[in-house]
Design a protein around this motif. Structure first.
Motif, mmCIF file in Angstrom:
data_model
loop_
_atom_site.group_PDB
_atom_site.id
_atom_site.type_symbol
_atom_site.label_atom_id
_atom_site.label_comp_id
_atom_site.label_asym_id
_atom_site.label_seq_id
_atom_site.Cartn_x
_atom_site.Cartn_y
_atom_site.Cartn_z
ATOM 1 N N ALA A 112 47.199 59.448 53.221
ATOM 2 C CA ALA A 112 47.816 58.955 52.029
ATOM 3 C C ALA A 112 48.135 60.518 51.134
ATOM 4 C CB ALA A 112 46.658 58.548 50.887
ATOM 5 N N LEU A 113 47.428 61.494 51.290
ATOM 6 C CA LEU A 113 48.067 62.672 50.788
ATOM 7 C C LEU A 113 49.199 63.472 51.548
ATOM 8 C CD1 LEU A 113 44.413 64.777 50.191
ATOM 9 C CD2 LEU A 113 45.949 63.869 48.410
ATOM 10 N N THR A 114 49.544 63.136 52.756
ATOM 11 C CA THR A 114 50.447 63.494 53.241
ATOM 12 C C THR A 114 51.677 62.676 52.773
ATOM 13 O OG1 THR A 114 49.314 64.126 55.331
ATOM 14 C CG2 THR A 114 51.720 63.476 55.937
ATOM 15 N N LEU A 115 51.607 61.390 52.589
ATOM 16 C CA LEU A 115 52.646 60.484 52.115
ATOM 17 C C LEU A 115 53.233 60.964 50.707
ATOM 18 C CD1 LEU A 115 51.580 57.114 53.494
ATOM 19 C CD2 LEU A 115 53.604 58.667 54.327
ATOM 20 N N ILE A 116 52.243 61.361 49.822
ATOM 21 C CA ILE A 116 52.447 61.581 48.506
ATOM 22 C C ILE A 116 53.090 62.991 48.393
ATOM 23 C CG2 ILE A 116 51.379 62.339 46.064
ATOM 24 C CD1 ILE A 116 49.212 60.273 46.808
ATOM 25 N N ARG A 117 52.620 64.124 49.345
ATOM 26 C CA ARG A 117 53.278 65.377 49.300
ATOM 27 C C ARG A 117 54.813 65.152 49.903
ATOM 28 N NH1 ARG A 117 47.602 67.631 51.344
ATOM 29 N NH2 ARG A 117 46.636 67.994 49.263
ATOM 30 N N ARG A 118 55.052 64.362 50.826
ATOM 31 C CA ARG A 118 56.040 63.870 51.398
ATOM 32 C C ARG A 118 57.063 63.583 50.485
ATOM 33 N NH1 ARG A 118 57.214 59.393 55.892
ATOM 34 N NH2 ARG A 118 59.168 58.629 54.692
ATOM 35 N N SER A 119 56.715 62.657 49.475
ATOM 36 C CA SER A 119 57.521 62.224 48.300
ATOM 37 C C SER A 119 57.919 63.312 47.612
ATOM 38 C CB SER A 119 56.711 61.068 47.599
ATOM 39 O OG SER A 119 56.498 59.891 48.515
ATOM 40 N N HIS A 120 57.092 64.128 47.090
ATOM 41 C CA HIS A 120 57.154 64.859 46.085
ATOM 42 C C HIS A 120 58.076 65.869 46.645
ATOM 43 C CE1 HIS A 120 56.076 68.679 43.904
ATOM 44 N NE2 HIS A 120 56.295 67.974 42.738
ATOM 45 N N ILE A 153 45.631 64.458 41.880
ATOM 46 C CA ILE A 153 45.449 63.332 42.867
ATOM 47 C C ILE A 153 43.875 63.045 42.723
ATOM 48 C CG2 ILE A 153 45.563 62.263 45.039
ATOM 49 C CD1 ILE A 153 48.094 63.982 45.278
ATOM 50 N N GLY A 154 43.320 61.792 42.929
ATOM 51 C CA GLY A 154 42.003 61.319 43.092
ATOM 52 C C GLY A 154 41.691 60.218 43.747
ATOM 53 N N VAL A 155 40.473 60.063 44.157
ATOM 54 C CA VAL A 155 39.839 59.152 44.735
ATOM 55 C C VAL A 155 38.885 58.096 44.192
ATOM 56 C CG1 VAL A 155 38.611 58.451 46.987
ATOM 57 C CG2 VAL A 155 40.193 60.275 47.212
ATOM 58 N N MET A 156 38.960 56.543 44.422
ATOM 59 C CA MET A 156 38.163 55.827 43.840
ATOM 60 C C MET A 156 37.002 55.849 44.796
ATOM 61 S SD MET A 156 39.922 52.737 41.963
ATOM 62 C CE MET A 156 38.659 52.404 41.028
ATOM 63 N N ASP A 175 41.415 66.200 43.539
ATOM 64 C CA ASP A 175 41.324 66.779 42.236
ATOM 65 C C ASP A 175 40.301 66.240 41.288
ATOM 66 O OD1 ASP A 175 43.805 68.719 42.425
ATOM 67 O OD2 ASP A 175 44.744 66.887 42.653
ATOM 68 N N PHE A 176 40.061 65.033 41.589
ATOM 69 C CA PHE A 176 38.943 64.046 40.565
ATOM 70 C C PHE A 176 38.410 63.136 41.620
ATOM 71 C CE2 PHE A 176 43.088 62.328 39.573
ATOM 72 C CZ PHE A 176 42.670 61.071 39.420
ATOM 73 N N LEU A 177 37.184 62.302 41.292
ATOM 74 C CA LEU A 177 36.633 61.285 41.877
ATOM 75 C C LEU A 177 36.512 60.397 40.630
ATOM 76 C CD1 LEU A 177 33.945 62.580 44.141
ATOM 77 C CD2 LEU A 177 36.161 61.978 44.713
ATOM 78 N N SER A 178 36.517 59.231 40.807
ATOM 79 C CA SER A 178 36.422 58.033 40.025
ATOM 80 C C SER A 178 35.835 56.941 40.595
ATOM 81 C CB SER A 178 37.945 57.449 39.352
ATOM 82 O OG SER A 178 37.407 56.681 38.392
ATOM 83 N N THR A 200 45.811 57.648 34.508
ATOM 84 C CA THR A 200 45.716 57.555 35.699
ATOM 85 C C THR A 200 46.016 56.237 36.208
ATOM 86 O OG1 THR A 200 43.575 58.753 35.175
ATOM 87 C CG2 THR A 200 43.527 57.916 37.337
ATOM 88 N N MET A 201 47.117 56.510 37.195
ATOM 89 C CA MET A 201 47.601 55.319 37.785
ATOM 90 C C MET A 201 47.006 54.948 39.241
ATOM 91 S SD MET A 201 51.696 55.231 36.487
ATOM 92 C CE MET A 201 52.092 54.984 35.032
#
Length: 753
Positions: A575-583, A598-601, A619-622, A503-504
């Protein structure tokens, strides 16, 4: 009056020890108030008596001898009531007690105020006058203000002064409190790490070859004098004769008849050149700083600059000797860095002590990864005087012990042996699952930040990485790493743990983690520009990092991306928009790979109350329990003044953690926790019962947590959770959890050793 207060505090701050500080206080306060007597009584923690420690106006021969018990006399009354006592005629008060030969018979008016530091009454500040009168409101307000301002300074001087004047000469034991950096016990010999050309960080050291030291000093002095003459010649036509004469002053300061001669005298007495220079220059710097005239006060900067120049030459010309590290080396410095650790052979590095820094600094993170007991933030430690001395590092409590009594030293030796035995026993757990006695499975992951973490984590049986701190490679560079550099770093981590999940966390800077090449200067950094707020404001940084992560994951598929410091839905969606754009862009470039989970702290209170809304979108919480605890309790965990208010078992914290776990269950999303609480065996019991799906911790804690959870049933953990959730006090909760560990025969695994 404010200027007077400032000057007195400045002078006291510059004092070299407690006795000098108290003498300055009584002299300056008496003059400022125009009264006839000013005295200070300090509480002796052993006898609990208030000892007559300094005076202007009474019998100085009784300083250190006369004393009053707690509650005895007017001084004892002030201390007992913890408030000022202002009397027109002291002798008529029922609490008055005459002290033989102290000389106060002629003085009637009495005003005493307590000196209180962090709820502890350190002593009493008293002014007296022959005239029968009550001191007016301005007098009382001034003395109260003076006492409040000086309390912290006196507390610091009391510790460091006592250590330097008495304890370092072997007169008695001392415990210096700091912040736990990495758990464990270390007993070893100090090696002081000095930063380049810092007069205040030069360790004290005696030498045999005085002639060689004197020669080195003369050479350094001549080099600086040559530099000054060269600059003087270059600027001769550029400055007025008056301004240019300053260079002659500088040369005069370094002359044998001035400071140069004083340094030479110390060297001839056996001090090494750097230490002699440091002592003399600091004394003169403090002398100038105490001067009332602003022009003369500013000359302290010139003296410091000259001393630093000479020190630079001394250090540069020091013979390049290989440091002879002791078998059990305790590295001590004002602010240790990661690079310093690499200079000591690993088998000889027993412990670390840093005067500055927090449990979150990257040297503390590295120490935890390497399993080196560490104390951070030991601000009262007179570290320059500790070279070659034996000390005890208590990484559990965040304490340093000097000159320990034989029974204390033996207790720590026993703890050290016990730790080694426990660690050896725990090695057998490496390949066993973390499973309760009644079959409840709970994966244990690790927090990492450097490649050095990898081997240790896998040795301890880590099942994945719950937090990879991507800011650590950023902190260790003098510029932003390129996308390709990041890809290589992330690829190493992913490959090392594959097929285990990694988890990065996207770049989390700000707060107490500032990049040297991207400074963030704020009045309140923890509530400022940090975490996701920085990277969303700089999408070029965020996009490069995400692209590097996605590229590094190609062909492996064990990446998880986690977003820090999210406080609202809009941040997450951006942030999700930017990640999906990168993908999408990488797919267009020929990249093959699915979008990773993808998760949120959850580490700010707003995220706790929006946990379900956040969980629906990821997809997860931490949970980042360290930050969440400090934000919920409004306590900076790195501030020693309020550190005792930071409590992971505060009922508000436990209820917040329970809410997040419940939110994840309701939305069908896994919830992990990656703060220090996860690595605390008794905290892990509660997280198990709350329903957390993953615990992530430093590698050193993992075997202890696993052993604890394997010795309990899930049912028992739930019963204890139900009990503590009804409690209203953190101390009561802690006692109940400690009792559980004792009942289960697990007390040796509890957090506090």
């Amino acid at each position: 009056m404010l200027e007077t207060l400032r000057q007195i505090v400045q002078e006291v701050n510059a004092a070299e020890g407690l006795n000098e500080a108290l003498d300055i206080i009584v002299r300056r306060v008496r003059d400022a108030m125009g009264t006839e007597v000013c005295s200070v009584y300090m509480r002796d923690p052993v006898s609990n008596r208030y000892v007559f420690r300094a005076t202007e106006g009474l019998n100085k021969s009784l300083v250190g001898q006369a004393s009053l018990a707690s509650g005895e006399g007017l001084v004892g009354l002030v201390a007992e009531r913890e408030e000022p006592v202002n009397l027109e005629d002291a002798e008529t008060h029922p609490a008055f007690q005459f002290l033989q030969d102290i000389g106060e018979e002629a003085f009637h008016a009495f005003l005493g105020v307590p000196i209180i530091h962090q709820r502890d009454v350190l002593g009493v500040l008293v002014v007296q006058q022959a005239q029968r009168r009550r001191f007016d409101e301005d007098d009382e307000a001034f003395l109260v203000t003076m006492s409040a301002q000086l309390a912290g300074v006196i507390a610091h001087a009391q510790v460091t002064g006592a250590l330097q004047e008495e304890l370092l000469d072997g007169a008695g034991p001392a415990r210096i409190n700091g912040i736990p950096g990495a758990p464990g016990i270390a007993i070893g010999t100090v090696v002081v790490v000095s930063p380049g050309a810092d007069l205040y960080a030069v360790p004290r050291r005696m030498v045999n070859n005085r002639r060689a030291e004197l020669r080195a000093f003369r050479q350094a002095l001549a080099a600086v004098q040559g530099d000054i003459r060269a600059v003087s010649d270059n600027l001769r036509g550029e400055m007025s004769a008056e301004d240019h004469a300053l260079f002659d002053v500088y040369l005069g300061i370094l002359d044998d008849s001035a400071i140069g001669g004083e340094v030479a005298a110390l060297i001839k007495a056996g001090h090494w050149a750097q230490g002699a220079l440091s002592q003399v220059m600091i004394r003169h710097i403090r002398h100038f700083e105490r001067m009332e005239h602003s022009y003369l006060r500013e000359r302290a900067v010139d003296v410091k600059d000259l001393g630093t120049r000479v020190l630079s030459y001394l250090q540069a010309n020091d013979p390049d000797r290989e440091q002879d590290y002791p078998e059990q080396c305790i590295l001590v410095g004002e602010e240790l860095t990661a690079s310093v650790l690499g200079e000591v052979p690993r088998e000889q590095l027993a412990g670390l002590i840093s005067v500055r820094g927090s449990g979150n600094s990257h040297v503390a993170i590295l120490a935890r990864a390497m399993g080196i007991p560490t104390v951070m933030g030991a601000v009262d430690l007179p570290y320059t005087r500790l070279q070659d001395r034996e000390v005890i590092v208590d990484g559990y409590q965040g304490a340093v012990h000097l000159n320990p009594a034989p029974e204390v030293r033996q207790r720590f030796l026993d703890l050290l042996d016990e730790d080694r035995a426990i660690n050896k026993d725990l090695e057998a757990l490496r390949d066993l699952p973390c499973e309760t006695l009644d079959g409840h499975r709970l994966p244990l992951w690790v927090n990492t930040g450097l490649m050095v973490d990898v081997g240790r984590s896998l040795e301890q049986g880590a099942e994945g990485v719950g937090l990879y701190r991507t800011e650590v490679p950023f902190l260790l560079r003098d510029r932003f790493p390129s996308e390709e550099e990041q890809r290589q770093i992330y690829r190493e981590q992913l490959q090392a743990f594959a097929p285990r999940p990694v988890t990065m966390r996207t770049l989390d800077i700000g707060g107490d983690k500032a990049l040297p090449y991207f400074p963030i200067d704020e009045d309140n950094p923890f509530l400022g520009w940090r975490g996701i707020r920085v990277t969303l404001d700089h999408p070029e940084i965020f996009l490069a990092q995400v692209r590097a992560m996605l590229k590094a994951n190609e062909g492996l598929g064990n990446l998880r991306i986690m977003l820090p410091m999210v406080s609202n839905i809009a941040e997450l969606e951006e942030a999700l928009t930017l990640i999906r754009r990168s993908h999408r862009e990488l797919q267009q470039e020929g990249f093959f790979g699915d979008l990773p989970p993808i998760g949120v702290m959850v580490e700010v209170p707003s995220a706790v109350y929006q946990a379900r809304a956040l969980a629906r979108r990821v997809d997860f919480l931490s949970v980042g329990s360290n930050d969440l605890t400090q934000y919920l309790l409004a306590v900076d965990r790195n501030n020693s003044r309020v550190a005792d208010l930071y409590h992971s078992f505060h009922p508000a914290v436990l209820h917040a953690l329970n809410l997040v776990a419940e939110a994840g269950r309701c939305e069908g999303k896994p919830v992990g926790i990656c703060g220090e609480l996860a690595g605390d065996p008794i905290g892990a019991v509660l997280m198990l019962a709350m329903g957390y799906n993953v615990l992530s911790m430093n590698a050193t804690s993992l075997p202890r947590v696993k052993q604890t959870l394997r010795k309990l049933t899930y049912t028992r953990a739930c019963e204890v959770l139900a009990e503590v959730m009804e409690m209203e006090d953190a101390a009561a909760i802690t006692r109940r959890l400690d009792a559980l560990m004792v009942e289960s025969g697990l007390e040796k695994f509890s957090r506090a050793r």
